[in-house]
Structure formats: C-alpha cells, structure tokens
Design a protein around this motif. Sequence first.
Motif, mmCIF file in Angstrom:
data_model
loop_
_atom_site.group_PDB
_atom_site.id
_atom_site.type_symbol
_atom_site.label_atom_id
_atom_site.label_comp_id
_atom_site.label_asym_id
_atom_site.label_seq_id
_atom_site.Cartn_x
_atom_site.Cartn_y
_atom_site.Cartn_z
ATOM 1 N N ASP A 1 -5.055 7.677 -4.731
ATOM 2 C CA ASP A 1 -4.738 7.074 -3.438
ATOM 3 C C ASP A 1 -5.602 5.853 -3.179
ATOM 4 O OD1 ASP A 1 -4.020 10.101 -1.532
ATOM 5 O OD2 ASP A 1 -2.812 8.871 -2.888
ATOM 6 N N ARG B 1 2.443 16.651 1.646
ATOM 7 C CA ARG B 1 2.555 15.598 0.634
ATOM 8 C C ARG B 1 1.935 16.040 -0.685
ATOM 9 N NH1 ARG B 1 -1.496 11.261 -0.250
ATOM 10 N NH2 ARG B 1 -0.616 9.981 -1.887
ATOM 11 N N VAL C 1 -4.720 7.689 12.179
ATOM 12 C CA VAL C 1 -4.975 8.989 11.558
ATOM 13 C C VAL C 1 -6.466 9.133 11.322
ATOM 14 C CG1 VAL C 1 -4.598 10.362 9.475
ATOM 15 C CG2 VAL C 1 -2.769 8.959 10.392
ATOM 16 N N ARG D 1 4.215 18.524 -2.413
ATOM 17 C CA ARG D 1 5.374 17.889 -3.060
ATOM 18 C C ARG D 1 4.969 17.264 -4.375
ATOM 19 N NH1 ARG D 1 6.949 16.391 2.171
ATOM 20 N NH2 ARG D 1 5.763 14.472 1.997
ATOM 21 N N GLU D 2 3.831 16.596 -4.341
ATOM 22 C CA GLU D 2 3.372 15.933 -5.564
ATOM 23 C C GLU D 2 3.035 16.955 -6.644
ATOM 24 O OE1 GLU D 2 0.182 12.399 -6.518
ATOM 25 O OE2 GLU D 2 -0.304 13.963 -5.096
ATOM 26 N N LEU E 1 6.711 10.496 6.311
ATOM 27 C CA LEU E 1 5.312 10.886 6.439
ATOM 28 C C LEU E 1 4.586 9.943 7.379
ATOM 29 C CD1 LEU E 1 2.888 12.560 5.600
ATOM 30 C CD2 LEU E 1 2.622 11.105 3.622
ATOM 31 N N ARG F 1 -3.422 2.193 3.573
ATOM 32 C CA ARG F 1 -2.296 2.391 4.478
ATOM 33 C C ARG F 1 -2.647 3.440 5.515
ATOM 34 N NH1 ARG F 1 1.301 0.107 6.500
ATOM 35 N NH2 ARG F 1 2.199 -0.659 4.566
ATOM 36 N N TYR G 1 -2.976 3.413 -1.095
ATOM 37 C CA TYR G 1 -2.404 4.311 -0.106
ATOM 38 C C TYR G 1 -3.418 4.700 0.945
ATOM 39 C CZ TYR G 1 0.912 7.684 1.628
ATOM 40 O OH TYR G 1 1.793 8.357 2.409
ATOM 41 N N LEU H 1 2.734 10.674 10.883
ATOM 42 C CA LEU H 1 1.341 10.346 11.137
ATOM 43 C C LEU H 1 1.199 9.373 12.298
ATOM 44 C CD1 LEU H 1 0.169 9.902 7.460
ATOM 45 C CD2 LEU H 1 -0.413 11.784 8.982
ATOM 46 N N TYR I 1 -1.977 18.444 12.881
ATOM 47 C CA TYR I 1 -0.635 18.064 12.445
ATOM 48 C C TYR I 1 -0.707 17.070 11.288
ATOM 49 C CZ TYR I 1 4.293 16.748 12.693
ATOM 50 O OH TYR I 1 5.619 16.516 12.384
ATOM 51 N N ASP I 2 -1.605 16.092 11.419
ATOM 52 C CA ASP I 2 -1.761 15.117 10.338
ATOM 53 C C ASP I 2 -2.217 15.799 9.051
ATOM 54 O OD1 ASP I 2 -3.094 12.420 12.436
ATOM 55 O OD2 ASP I 2 -1.059 13.158 12.098
ATOM 56 N N ALA J 1 0.852 -1.194 0.000
ATOM 57 C CA ALA J 1 0.000 0.000 0.000
ATOM 58 C C ALA J 1 0.885 1.240 0.000
ATOM 59 C CB ALA J 1 -0.911 -0.025 1.225
ATOM 60 N N LEU J 2 1.383 1.587 -1.184
ATOM 61 C CA LEU J 2 2.332 2.693 -1.275
ATOM 62 C C LEU J 2 1.889 3.691 -2.333
ATOM 63 C CD1 LEU J 2 5.467 0.406 -1.416
ATOM 64 C CD2 LEU J 2 4.758 1.734 0.563
ATOM 65 N N ASP J 3 2.404 4.888 -2.259
ATOM 66 C CA ASP J 3 2.133 5.906 -3.260
ATOM 67 C C ASP J 3 3.306 5.943 -4.229
ATOM 68 O OD1 ASP J 3 1.681 8.121 -4.777
ATOM 69 O OD2 ASP J 3 1.525 9.518 -3.115
ATOM 70 N N LEU K 1 0.698 17.396 7.486
ATOM 71 C CA LEU K 1 1.559 16.436 6.797
ATOM 72 C C LEU K 1 0.964 16.041 5.448
ATOM 73 C CD1 LEU K 1 2.608 14.047 9.705
ATOM 74 C CD2 LEU K 1 4.048 15.673 8.510
ATOM 75 N N MET K 2 -0.345 15.848 5.402
ATOM 76 C CA MET K 2 -1.000 15.485 4.145
ATOM 77 C C MET K 2 -0.937 16.652 3.169
ATOM 78 S SD MET K 2 -1.662 12.437 4.795
ATOM 79 C CE MET K 2 -2.069 12.212 3.100
ATOM 80 N N MET L 1 5.716 9.117 -4.534
ATOM 81 C CA MET L 1 6.610 9.606 -3.482
ATOM 82 C C MET L 1 7.932 8.858 -3.502
ATOM 83 S SD MET L 1 3.933 9.813 -0.316
ATOM 84 C CE MET L 1 4.922 10.782 0.781
ATOM 85 N N ARG M 1 5.834 18.481 -8.628
ATOM 86 C CA ARG M 1 6.319 17.649 -9.714
ATOM 87 C C ARG M 1 5.483 17.819 -10.958
ATOM 88 N NH1 ARG M 1 6.879 13.371 -5.345
ATOM 89 N NH2 ARG M 1 9.037 13.637 -4.711
#
Lengths: 343, 261, 258
Positions: free
Chosen positions: B89, B17, B103, B20-21, A117, B97, B94, A121, B9-10, A104-106, B13-14, A109, B24
């Motif tokens: 996702d 992310r 979370v 960053r994406e 990350l 995950r 993801y 979390l 905070y979570d 289960a990865l992105d 962080l999201m 990234m 790109r």
Amino acid sequence: MTSTGSLVAGRPAAVREVPDPAIEATDLVKRYGDVVAVDGVSLRVPRATIFAYLGRNGSGKTTTVRMLTMLSVPSAGTARVAGYDVRDAARVRACIGVTMQEAALDPAMTAVEHLRLVAGLSGLRSRQARAVAAELLDSFGLAEAATRRIGTFSGGMQRRLDIATALIGGPPVLFLDEPTTGLDPQSRRALWAHIRTLRQQGTTVFLTTQYLEEADELADRVAVIDQGRVIAEDTPQGLKARFGRTRMVLDHDGDLDRLRTALPGRNVAGGGPGRSVVLLDPDTASGSEGAQVLSVLEQVRAAGIEIGALSVSPPSLEDAYLRLTGSAITTGQDQLADPEAGL
Amino acid sequence: MHTFRKFTYDAWLMFGRTVREATRNAGLAFVAPVLLSLFLLVLFQGVYGGIADAAGWPTGAFIDWIAAGAVFVSVFVGAGYTAGGLLRDLDSGYLLRLRLLPVHPGAVLVGKVAFEATRAALVAAAVLGLALALGADNHAGVPGFLLVVGLAVAFSFAWNGIFYLAALTARTHAAVLGLQPIFMPVIMFSTFWVPLSFMPGWYQAVATWNPFNPVLAASRSVLLGTALWPHLAIAALVMAGLAGLTYTVAVRRYTRLTAAT
Amino acid sequence: MRDLLTGTLLTFARQARQAARDPGPFYVLPMLPAQLMTVVFIALFERIATLDRFGDTGYAEFLVPGVVVLVALLGAGATSSSLAADLRGGFFLRLRLLRSPIGAQLSGRLLFEAVRLLPGTAVVLAVGLAFGAQARNGLAGILVVMALVALLGVAFTGIFYAVAIRTRDPQTPFTLQPLGLPLAFLSTALVPLAVMPQWARTLAQLNPVTVVVDGSREAMLGQLWSAELGWSVAVLAAWTVLGVLLARAALARDMARS
C-alpha cells in the motif's frame, strides 16, 4: 466518456457552505533542509472558479498542493481551505477531493470495489456508496471495466478512476495535480468538459498543469510559478495581453539584415528560409496592436521589401510564460508543454 | 470527526478489503499452512510415532504431544502477510489516498491485524480439528478446543508484531520475507517435538530458554488436561511481552509515516 | 550459437552480481531448513533408529545424504524472481528488438542455480559428518552428492520459471516454496520406505526425488558408481528437459500475447 450525470453525490452533513475565497494562502514557505521549494506564495481562489497553477517540473507546484492538502506542514505561512485553517486537517479533508500526480490506487482491487470502499470511508452508507460508485464509473466511461482489476487498466483509465475517486462525496473544493498528463487529446478534452461542469455546479477547482493550452482554455485565473514564487497572476487573457507579444510572420526575399535595418528597435528574428518573425512589444506606449502592425507594414514597404504571405498571431500564453520566466516551459527532455502545438 | 463509530466502521471496511485480497491468494494464506501442519502430523506420527514407546514418554501417542505444536505451525506459515500488504500500500500510493480521506490511519492497521487474527483462528481450528480426527487426545472438550484456538490467535497477534516492526523500519519487502524462516529455529529448538527430558544435554541447554515453550506448554496442558493456570499465565506474559516490544515501536513508526511532513 | 553462449555467460554474471548484493535468499536460505533438520532429527530421533526399524545403517548416516536434497527442494528458484521482474519491466521486449537469444536468459540463470546451491550443500554435509554421518567413499562421494543436489536444483527450478513467466510476479520463489515440502517429505529423504505408512510408501515410490536420494545414499555409503546413480542422473536429466520445455512454452505464449 459519456455525458455527465449528477456528479455531486452524498455530501456529508457536516460541510457548511464554502466561503469566498474558497482557498486562501498567505506567504506559504516550505523548506527541505537548505532547499526552499516554496518561497512565500500567496493566493486567493474565488469560489466556483477554476484556478490553474502553471509551472514546469520542480517549480514548487506540487509542494504547494501538498501544503494545501495537509500532506506537508508549511515551514511558514498560513492557509485556509473551504473556510477552515489547514491545520484542522480532519475538517478540511471532509471538504476536499484530491488527485496527486501519481494515481493512488491499489492494483489488486477492482474499480468498483475501490470506489465503494472510498465511498464508505468518506462516510457514505452502504447503499449510497454503491450508487455513487456506479454513477461515477458511468460518468467516466469505466462502467465496462468496473469489475476488472485496476492493475489491468491503462494509464489513462487509472487516471480517470483516480479523478473519479476525488469526486466521491461531492467535495466543494477539488485539487487536481496535473490531471491530464498522459491522457490522449480526446480524453483530455472530455475531462475539461467535466471540470467545467463541476465549476458550473459550484465546485472550486485548483489544478496544477504544465500544459499552457490547458491553462488558457480552462482556467478563470492563472498563477505562474517559477522557482517557488508566484511571478504573475491574472486571467489568461490578462497574462497574454500584459506579457505576450503579437507575432507577425512575414514571407519575403529572406534578407534578414535588410529587414532589421528597416525596422529599428523592433524584435526581428529569422523564421526559416524566406521568412522572418517580428514580435511586437505589448507596451501600450508603442501603440495598440493594430497600430503597430500597420506601422511595421508601412516601414517594410517604405524600405522596398516585397512581402509575400503574412500572418498575425495574437499573444500566446507560451510567449507570456517565456517572457515571465526567461525560458520555455519545456527544456528539451522535459514533458510536453503543448502536445497539440503545430496541429 | 473521528468518532469511535466511524473508526470501527472504517476498520471494518479495511478488514473487508484485506479479506477480498487474501481470498485471491487463498492458497498461500489458508491452504498451504494447513497442509503443512497436516503433513507434519501424519508423517511424524506414522514414521516417528515409535518414540512414544520409549520409557518415560508422557503421552499415549506421539501425536498427542505434537498436536499442540502443529496448531502453531499453521500460524507461523504465512505470517507477515498483512505486513507485506502494508508495504504494498505504501509503494502503490494507496496509503496516500487513505491519508487524503477523513480516515484515521489507525483504522488501516486495526483492519489488517483483525484479518491476521481471523486467519489464525481459521487455520488453527482446521489443524486442531484434523489432529483430533487423527487420534490426538483432547481432555477438555469444546471449551478446550476454543481455548487452544484462542491461544493461537493471541500468538498470531504477537508474532505478527515482528513483521510489522520490520516492515515499518526497513520498508522493503525483502526484510519482511527474509524474516519468515525464523520460525524454523524457534520450533526446532523447543519442546515442539519432544519433552526437555528427552533431549541430549546441549540441545536441552538451548531449548530451555525458548520463550515459545510456555505457549506450547499451555496449549498442551489444555489438551492433555494437566496443570493449566501456571502455563497459561506464563504464556500470556510471553505473548504480551512480544506484542508490547514490537507493536509500540511499530505503531510509533506508522504514525510518523502517516503524519504530515 | 556463439550468441547463445555469450548471452548465457552475461546472464550468469548478472545473477551472480545480484546474488552478491543480496546473499540471503541465494546462498543462506536454501541450507537453513536442511541444516536445522539435520541437527534436530539426529539429536532427537537417533534413539528411534535403535528401535530397529531402520535396518543396520546408523540414523545419522542414513539421514544426511537424504536431508541434503532439501537444499535443492526448499532453496531452488531464486533466479525466477529476476526473470519475472525483467518481463514485467519490459527488458524482454528490448531483447527481442536486439535479436538477442531469449534462451540465454534461461540457460544463464539455470547455470547459476546449479552453482549457488553448492556452498549450502557443502555446509550441510560438513555439519552432518560432524554429527556422525559417514562418507564411505571419501571426498569423491561427497562431490557426487553435491553434484546431484545441484542438478536437482536445476531440474526443480523449471517450474519456477514457468510460473514466473506466466504471473510476472517477482515473489514467485516465495509463493512456490511450499511445493518442495511434499516432494521432500514423501520421499526417502528423511525416512526409509520400510518405515512409512502404506499410502506414503506408494507416493514415495512414484516420487522422482526418491530415485535421486537413493543415488545420493549409494554414493556416500555404498558403491560410488552405482545403478542408482545412473537412474538419478537419468531422472534429473529428464526432469530438467521437462522444466526447460515448460519454461520455453510459457515464454512463447507470453511473447505471442504481448
């Protein structure tokens, strides 16, 4: 992979000591409409042990894990993980690490971004998060690929990263759903070494597998699941002794019928030209293994059959599984049960 | 366990992310929208600018009128980016995950929506700055500038609700991408280009009902220094309505998606 | 040669089936911007044409043969999506193993690109005529314009293929879509050269789309077979060849790498 450093890192303060048993399930049932995927499963996994859940595809392994990790709600039954009822999802999630069958990865990234990350979390502060990420990348041999996008990783690397992710926060209970599927033998053994180290450090590992060798080598206890039910549970040795059969492979003149006549009441099968296989019943009423072997040899000699080569193999888990479920763990097109068989 | 502080905070962080994406894919997320708006402004002022010479035209130059709209074009183009990301996702596992971690699932949504708002602020500010540099009027100085950017951010939030709703209902990328062109009729049949009085009869009949008009009107009234509050109030109502309609259903679907089955 | 032909037809049929399942991006989307612009611009900006900066053509009849090329510029490239998906999914590996001509994958798709833009073009022209455009050369003129748009679609798709092969991203048609905008705006599609600011005029004169638009306008309003038309075809042919070469080079590089 390099040798492991400390794999226990940054445990959140709220985790209390894990009681014994670390995982406990009572009569878990899961129904999807008319289909019963899990039909009354009860388990007790002692703390700091490796527990293998062995079964073929579709036997209910993953469904059980989903219930224990609160991805699915049980239709009936209860479960406790790390001392909390599974319905207290938030508390349990803080105490477990999970990898599912699909990593289960992105893919967009990089590995290090991903680990940092997840560490964040999981409640780790920024500096700790970075340290944990670096440590895990190192342990799993991914340090060189750390700044590459996960999409460029091979399947094996993704799986290693997925498992590393599960270890963040040093959870006392780990659920690994078929963790070594698709790994080459070297990586598989390295992962086994990791898992043993984790057990040594007090982690309880619940793993599902289709690989008989894995259950045999790694597990303290094995539960065999078939069609949604646990049909046997014991140590690997116990299962082999109770359900497996000793194999005697005899090279002789090839007359199978004559051999069968010489060994009435025994399970005798052809094993190729000039070779036959005798399977010895584990039922101790027939005598100990040694006594049975001698008895067979005497009967064969008394019948005047010349024996060339002879080999005696102890009961295998594969045979035990076969007798328990009525069929081999592979069914032709299915995944490999034991990719190193025959090596 | 799920304290407010951890949630924030979570979400942060999201948000990081998503940033960053997006960097790109910077071309699509930031550059293309700004360029398109710039094109519109320059070409239409240069070529069709003559319309401002017609009798009864409310502003000095054509660009004064279309500057307000151009800001929103940059919001329209590239909308739905994070909704598509949510689907990605879901497909890549993801989201699974994240469900296995302590979370709150809401943190993911908040982080993504926060990104959309930030993106809108950046591109709207860029376009508005360019429009002013090209000679568009601004009678309200810096507070006016910020207010228009704020309107763009609010509108972006409301508009993206449509894409989240589509993503969480249909669960296909085609649904999200297929909705992107709907901004075209929305700006075409509005007061984006000309005031209502300059439209032929049938055109005006269609355009009068466009809920986008109040948003344009509010933005314009800031820049041109005309009656602000009534327009602002209606615009706020329209945007709140759209957000309410879309996000309530979307969030409900999202909750069901991330709950244990 | 026969393998190439068979391969081309098979690929064409496959794309046609895909388009039938998902007609939106293939048939409907390309004509939307052009359609809306036709309606909006004629309705709103007709009055500018009377402010005598447009010469002696009516605005509608000026606009329509130009705006129709937007069907190609903003709608081409949809077949690049399946190209990327095939590469990513390993289909091309299988083709190589079967010794099937790879070129057919491109030619079949290009053929489909030519065909799929025709319905949308027809609709835009029909609506344009309803709003006041003129077809001085009747049906023949219209058909010539449609052919030009189809060819433009084919020519323009080349870059989509090159990018799709390189990135293996099935979203390529969407990510590259904005590329059509400067090509459209900085040409004579929507406004005559005389009316443009100097800098735009210079760029438009260098833009191959301008040549095509001129051919289109002549065919609809002036001489059916004109020098402009000849130039249009020449430019489009060269553009197509360039696109195909780019795509083939990208494929070769991709195969060398894998």
